[in-house]
Write a protein that holds these residues in place. Structure first.
Motif, PDB file in Angstrom:
ATOM      1  N   HIS A  58      -3.419  10.484  -2.266  1.00 52.21           N
ATOM      2  CA  HIS A  58      -2.058  10.962  -2.074  1.00 52.21           C
ATOM      3  C   HIS A  58      -2.061  12.130  -1.092  1.00 52.21           C
ATOM      4  O   HIS A  58      -2.933  12.973  -1.150  1.00 52.21           O
ATOM      5  N   ARG A  92      10.113   6.041  -5.966  1.00 48.97           N
ATOM      6  CA  ARG A  92       8.826   5.506  -6.404  1.00 48.97           C
ATOM      7  C   ARG A  92       8.352   4.236  -5.676  1.00 48.97           C
ATOM      8  O   ARG A  92       7.439   3.562  -6.135  1.00 48.97           O
ATOM      9  N   TYR A 116      -3.337   1.744  -0.262  1.00 45.11           N
ATOM     10  CA  TYR A 116      -3.392   0.377   0.250  1.00 45.11           C
ATOM     11  C   TYR A 116      -4.154   0.263   1.561  1.00 45.11           C
ATOM     12  O   TYR A 116      -4.241  -0.827   2.117  1.00 45.11           O
ATOM     13  N   THR A 151       6.262   3.667  -3.133  1.00 52.19           N
ATOM     14  CA  THR A 151       5.341   4.548  -2.423  1.00 52.19           C
ATOM     15  C   THR A 151       4.693   3.892  -1.213  1.00 52.19           C
ATOM     16  O   THR A 151       4.079   4.579  -0.398  1.00 52.19           O
ATOM     17  N   THR A 186       5.693   0.053 -10.584  1.00 51.30           N
ATOM     18  CA  THR A 186       6.123  -1.350 -10.595  1.00 51.30           C
ATOM     19  C   THR A 186       5.043  -2.289 -10.075  1.00 51.30           C
ATOM     20  O   THR A 186       5.280  -3.482  -9.944  1.00 51.30           O
ATOM     21  N   GLU A 187       3.899  -1.753  -9.774  1.00 48.86           N
ATOM     22  CA  GLU A 187       2.799  -2.604  -9.301  1.00 48.86           C
ATOM     23  C   GLU A 187       1.529  -2.180 -10.033  1.00 48.86           C
ATOM     24  O   GLU A 187       1.257  -0.988 -10.162  1.00 48.86           O
ATOM     25  N   SER A 188       0.761  -3.147 -10.511  1.00 50.13           N
ATOM     26  CA  SER A 188      -0.451  -2.822 -11.259  1.00 50.13           C
ATOM     27  C   SER A 188      -1.520  -2.275 -10.326  1.00 50.13           C
ATOM     28  O   SER A 188      -1.545  -2.581  -9.131  1.00 50.13           O
ATOM     29  N   ASP A 189      -2.412  -1.468 -10.889  1.00 50.81           N
ATOM     30  CA  ASP A 189      -3.521  -0.950 -10.092  1.00 50.81           C
ATOM     31  C   ASP A 189      -4.350  -2.098  -9.520  1.00 50.81           C
ATOM     32  O   ASP A 189      -4.849  -2.020  -8.392  1.00 50.81           O
ATOM     33  N   GLN A 221      -5.119  15.075  -1.546  1.00 55.35           N
ATOM     34  CA  GLN A 221      -5.800  15.023  -2.838  1.00 55.35           C
ATOM     35  C   GLN A 221      -7.317  14.963  -2.637  1.00 55.35           C
ATOM     36  O   GLN A 221      -7.818  14.054  -1.973  1.00 55.35           O
ATOM     37  N   VAL A 232      -7.288   4.231  -6.550  1.00 55.89           N
ATOM     38  CA  VAL A 232      -5.910   3.947  -6.126  1.00 55.89           C
ATOM     39  C   VAL A 232      -4.940   5.057  -6.516  1.00 55.89           C
ATOM     40  O   VAL A 232      -3.815   5.091  -6.028  1.00 55.89           O
ATOM     41  N   ASP A 233      -5.352   5.954  -7.395  1.00 54.77           N
ATOM     42  CA  ASP A 233      -4.507   7.103  -7.701  1.00 54.77           C
ATOM     43  C   ASP A 233      -5.130   8.408  -7.242  1.00 54.77           C
ATOM     44  O   ASP A 233      -4.855   9.472  -7.785  1.00 54.77           O
ATOM     45  N   ARG A 259       1.332   2.715 -15.527  1.00 56.03           N
ATOM     46  CA  ARG A 259       2.369   3.627 -16.003  1.00 56.03           C
ATOM     47  C   ARG A 259       1.801   4.744 -16.867  1.00 56.03           C
ATOM     48  O   ARG A 259       2.229   5.889 -16.773  1.00 56.03           O
ATOM     49  N   PRO A 297       7.584  -2.967  -5.508  1.00 52.76           N
ATOM     50  CA  PRO A 297       8.946  -3.278  -5.978  1.00 52.76           C
ATOM     51  C   PRO A 297       9.736  -2.020  -6.336  1.00 52.76           C
ATOM     52  O   PRO A 297       9.188  -1.048  -6.857  1.00 52.76           O
ATOM     53  N   ARG A 336       2.060   9.019 -12.009  1.00 51.62           N
ATOM     54  CA  ARG A 336       2.087   7.563 -11.862  1.00 51.62           C
ATOM     55  C   ARG A 336       3.464   7.105 -11.383  1.00 51.62           C
ATOM     56  O   ARG A 336       4.225   6.493 -12.129  1.00 51.62           O
ATOM     57  N   GLN A 337       3.733   7.436 -10.096  1.00 54.60           N
ATOM     58  CA  GLN A 337       5.033   7.060  -9.543  1.00 54.60           C
ATOM     59  C   GLN A 337       5.079   5.572  -9.194  1.00 54.60           C
ATOM     60  O   GLN A 337       6.110   4.939  -9.276  1.00 54.60           O
ATOM     61  N   ARG A 338       3.940   5.052  -8.794  1.00 52.97           N
ATOM     62  CA  ARG A 338       3.888   3.664  -8.365  1.00 52.97           C
ATOM     63  C   ARG A 338       3.782   2.786  -9.618  1.00 52.97           C
ATOM     64  O   ARG A 338       2.726   2.264  -9.953  1.00 52.97           O
ATOM     65  N   ASP A 379      12.138  -5.715  -8.428  1.00 51.33           N
ATOM     66  CA  ASP A 379      11.157  -5.772  -9.510  1.00 51.33           C
ATOM     67  C   ASP A 379      11.547  -6.854 -10.518  1.00 51.33           C
ATOM     68  O   ASP A 379      11.825  -6.583 -11.687  1.00 51.33           O
ATOM     69  N   VAL A 411      -2.761  -3.302  -6.497  1.00 54.59           N
ATOM     70  CA  VAL A 411      -2.977  -2.357  -5.387  1.00 54.59           C
ATOM     71  C   VAL A 411      -4.352  -2.610  -4.766  1.00 54.59           C
ATOM     72  O   VAL A 411      -4.490  -2.688  -3.534  1.00 54.59           O
ATOM     73  N   ALA A 426       0.280  15.151  -7.474  1.00 52.34           N
ATOM     74  CA  ALA A 426      -0.189  14.012  -6.679  1.00 52.34           C
ATOM     75  C   ALA A 426      -0.687  12.874  -7.570  1.00 52.34           C
ATOM     76  O   ALA A 426      -0.671  11.717  -7.165  1.00 52.34           O
ATOM     77  N   ARG A 427      -1.104  13.206  -8.777  1.00 52.60           N
ATOM     78  CA  ARG A 427      -1.644  12.174  -9.663  1.00 52.60           C
ATOM     79  C   ARG A 427      -0.602  11.536 -10.584  1.00 52.60           C
ATOM     80  O   ARG A 427      -0.948  10.690 -11.401  1.00 52.60           O
TER      81      ARG A 427
END
Lengths: 525, 525
Positions: free
Chosen positions: A438, A73, A423, A75, B501-504, A453, A434-435, B393, A80, B497-499, A110, B507, B494-495
């Motif tokens: 992919h 994860r 990013y 990505t 540990t970082e807030s949108d 996507q 941001v989602d 998350r 972190p 929420r793997q990422r 993290d 990002v 693809a959607r």
């Protein structure tokens, strides 16, 4: 378990090194890499090795955890690492060993997530936690001016490179023909020599530290990750490497007019990146590529020095050596600079493994066409040390059975890559969230499918079109290929190691165990 | 932000409760559920609500984290929750609130994983960590004899149910017509009344504790997860519920001869489970189903008592109420007992949400056909409390805009379920490894596709075949449906929420920021 003589591990990573510039991967070029070739002659060269993502952060996280980005994860760069992930050093720590680090990891712990959940870490585990499992001799991520306490900075100052910003002023700094300062941040200055002696450049400095470490270890076992910064940008080489090659020594970028006139929307957005637009001009690649080759030649020279030390110390008898890179560099191919998207120029990497074990005698100097992946490095290292756990986390496979000729079976049918371009400017260009940014690549023996996507897929027939210039994703005749590749991808998703908190052995123990283990009857009349 | 009056949350979960036995979901049956129907008349009843996995552990982890099993990775019962996952109580703790618990969660912390990584937790965070985010008033997972310090056990002993095993002897124990002990573990004994007074049964006991809690809270805000054990097996009801219904009151199982003569391999393996073979006999369902209805009727009675208390205390003015279940129960449908596989009998659940806010006036008593999912509960609760984070998350969506008539847009186009049957006898029957036993369900408005690792897919047309009796997965004419559903699934993957540990927001801040934030130039000529 058969006994092993392997006690040490040297895991060498380059940064942004394409496979096809090494002479063992593509003979006949101007650049000769005799020392890397020497390793290939002693070990197995994997000709179709791929990374799981052509971005430093996720690729390195895959190299260090043995897991794909969808699992670990991380990505993108500086995302972190989730606190429940295990790295090479964590596995080694279970056996009282550690993995020392010289150079780059791009790892970010993290700490905030830990604190928010009320979790704490202390002692040796805290160092490992904050350094991605590694024990740093000297962590040096490169590409930035260094902090005041950086040993490399201290080294430069002690050697007389007097500046508040010795890296910017000397390591990537040059003087132009008028004697004016010319920053290495600008591609146009790439051909000018760095203001450091080659022996004080990043590649030589890290090699010196590795030699110091290995010599200090003597007969004690060790594991070292030597992680070079180069040939990653800023493209800047010290003399004589800056001028060792010229434009005539370099292959022109692999690109077609149609790729630019009718690009896929995501490729079009990437083509608009500053680095891509720069490389679109012949002057740029004719300036950069010779320096890139020079930087690789310097790595080869320094790596040769290191091999000589290992040889003289008798360490070639008991040291597993892995040589690879975190991804490639488009260098103008497909009208792109940098990396990230799924063409071979970014996804394919060198991977050479030297196994000192006598059982590997039969494969020395051979080439494997298996789809080796970066996730295979951790299990290979642990296997060589006799420490391969029956881990429910590790997704890669040990390459040892292939290195020792114990199997000729298929390593894997497909290789899969992912990209999170949230990013990148490309996302803004495309106006996506941001989602919603992919990408997924599936490659089998013949085809490469790229799923984006929100956009149509791209498809390339690598037998008919090894340069990936003709996107046949829209050809209705390829529908069966799409279907087969998507089915393979669905199966790949099903095989991810999501159940990471319970060992496979415990799963077996708990299978159909409600009556045996818990005195529960389900459905008994 | 608009002001909200909602201060309290009552999140009621039943265990193994099918939607279609409630009279608000299927009027005209023998079982009337006037109190659950009363909630439906006050709120919105989601007619096509699905769980993410029809197994207690993964489904509850999805209800409690707002994430799908591929993300939270609790793929089956008692798989420890990875330490980096956040539950409802963790989110509430960020606002100084907590989520109290009465009843079942099936949560297992990853204490071993913590220890192996050298991580520690203390204080209030330790309670939350070990209880899946909850603050337990009384955790009671059911289906086992209780530990000595269990308050419910103490209650039973104090009430005179004298035994070393009061749960087995009284709560699920009966006496047969000869006065001999008849264990509730055997389906044949289901019709005999439990040896507890209905007021001392699990459903009544937990309701009493909930009433105590709510009354003790007075005007202080609270969040309570009331998690009933029933109508999960052992199917055993106290009088009068054990005999309130007879076989004639129950619909026969939905199943066809062809499902049994030509089953899909995975379905065939599940049909061989002991519970499936039992339910294949008419005697079994005719014995069990009346008791199942009786247990549901008891829940309805007890839930009515709780609603009356809330009403009398004025709490209906400021309390969000969510009523749902962790999955259904095949009860003989498709020649199956228990749950797990992807038929509606297991995947479809009741979901009723009462929003006290005045803005919800326009939707009271209405039915939504949106694909609501269990992952929507956490964001809905947090939203109602004005605490919905812009979380990277949470994968579910707040239902509030739909509850308040602020949108009539599509909630989601597809609903997805997963199954890890590594732990089940079916895996042994099929001879598969612990990582070769994965299933995925994709359902859109019309079709339901079931993908099984290593086997052909199943496909059902729910318009023409709402009972899911005719598997058209092998029909070549359905190829376009397969393709569309697989593409939707690829997009769903693809959607994820793997990422995490970082807030949108971070990002967004870090997008195309190498020059702005880090003084790095990439590709500038």
């Amino acid at each position: 378990m058969t006994p092993t003589v392997t006690r040490n591990v040297l895991f060498v990573m380059c940064d942004q090194l394409r496979a096809d510039v090494l002479s063992c991967y593509r003979p006949g070029g101007a650049l000769q890499t005799p020392n890397i070739d020497r390793l290939a002659a002693l070990g197995v060269r994997f000709d179709r090795a791929h990374v799981s993502s052509a971005v430093c952060g996720p690729s390195r996280a895959s190299y260090y955890t043995g897991r794909y980005p969808v699992s670990h994860r991380v990505t993108w760069n500086r995302v972190p690492m989730p606190i429940d992930e295990w790295s090479l050093g964590d596995y080694l720590a279970q056996h009282g060993r550690e993995c020392h680090l010289l150079g780059k990891t791009h790892f970010v712990p993290d700490d905030r997530g830990m604190k928010q959940r009320g979790l704490d870490v202390s002692g040796a585990a805290a160092v490992r936690f904050r350094q991605g499992g590694f024990t740093p001799i000297e962590r040096y991520d490169g590409h930035f001016e260094m902090q005041a306490d950086s040993p490399y900075r201290q080294h430069l100052l002690a050697r007389g490179y007097d500046s508040d910003r010795p890296w910017e002023d000397y390591v990537i700094g040059s003087l132009d023909t008028d004697g004016a300062f010319a920053s290495g941040w600008y591609l146009r200055n790439a051909g000018l020599p760095a203001r450091v002696d080659r022996r004080d450049s990043e590649t030589a400095y890290l090699t010196d530290r590795a030699i110091d470490f290995i010599q200090a270890k003597g007969e004690s076992p060790w594991t070292l990750h030597l992680s070079y910064i180069k040939p990653h940008w800023p493209y800047k080489a010290p003399a004589p490497y800056h001028a060792m090659f010229g434009p005539a020594d370099c292959a022109p970028p692999v690109r077609s007019a149609r790729e630019r006139s009718h690009p896929h929307p995501v490729q079009a957005a990437y083509q608009k990146h500053e680095e891509s637009e720069a490389f679109a001009h012949d002057t740029a690649w004719q300036t950069i590529k010779p320096v890139y080759l020079g930087l690789v030649r310097q790595i080869d020279d320094e790596f040769g020095r290191l091999l000589d030390v290992l040889d003289a110390a008798g360490r070639m008898q008991d040291t597993l050596i892995v040589f690879s890179s975190d991804h490639g560099d488009h260098l103008g191919d497909h009208w792109l600079g940098e990396k990230e998207v799924f063409f071979d120029s970014a996804m394919r990497v060198p991977l050479i493994v030297y196994d000192p074990d006598a059982r590997a005698a039969g494969t020395r100097g051979t080439v494997s066409h298996a789809f080796a992946e970066c996730v295979d490095v951790v299990p290979t290292i642990l296997d060589a040390l006799g420490m391969l756990p029956r881990s429910q986390r590790i997704e890669g496979q040990s390459l040892l059975p292939w290195l020792r000729g114990e199997t000729t079976g298929t390593l894997r049918e497909i290789t899969v890559g992912t990209l999170d371009y949230a990013y990148r400017e490309a996302r803004l260009t495309l106006g996506r969230g941001v989602d919603e940014s992919h990408g997924t690549m599936v490659r089998d023996d013949r085809y490469k499918l790229m799923l984006w996507q929100g956009y149509r897929p791209q498809l390339f027939d690598l037998h008919d079109d090894p340069d990936e210039l003709h996107d046949i994703g829209n050809d209705p005749a390829t529908a069966p290929v799409h279907r087969r590749m998507r089915e393979a991808l669905d199966d790949w998703h099903a095989r991810r190691r999501q159940r990471a908190t319970e060992s496979d052995a415990d799963v077996v123990l708990r299978t159909h165990a409600h009556e045996r283990m818990m005195n529960i009857l389900i459905g008994r009349w």
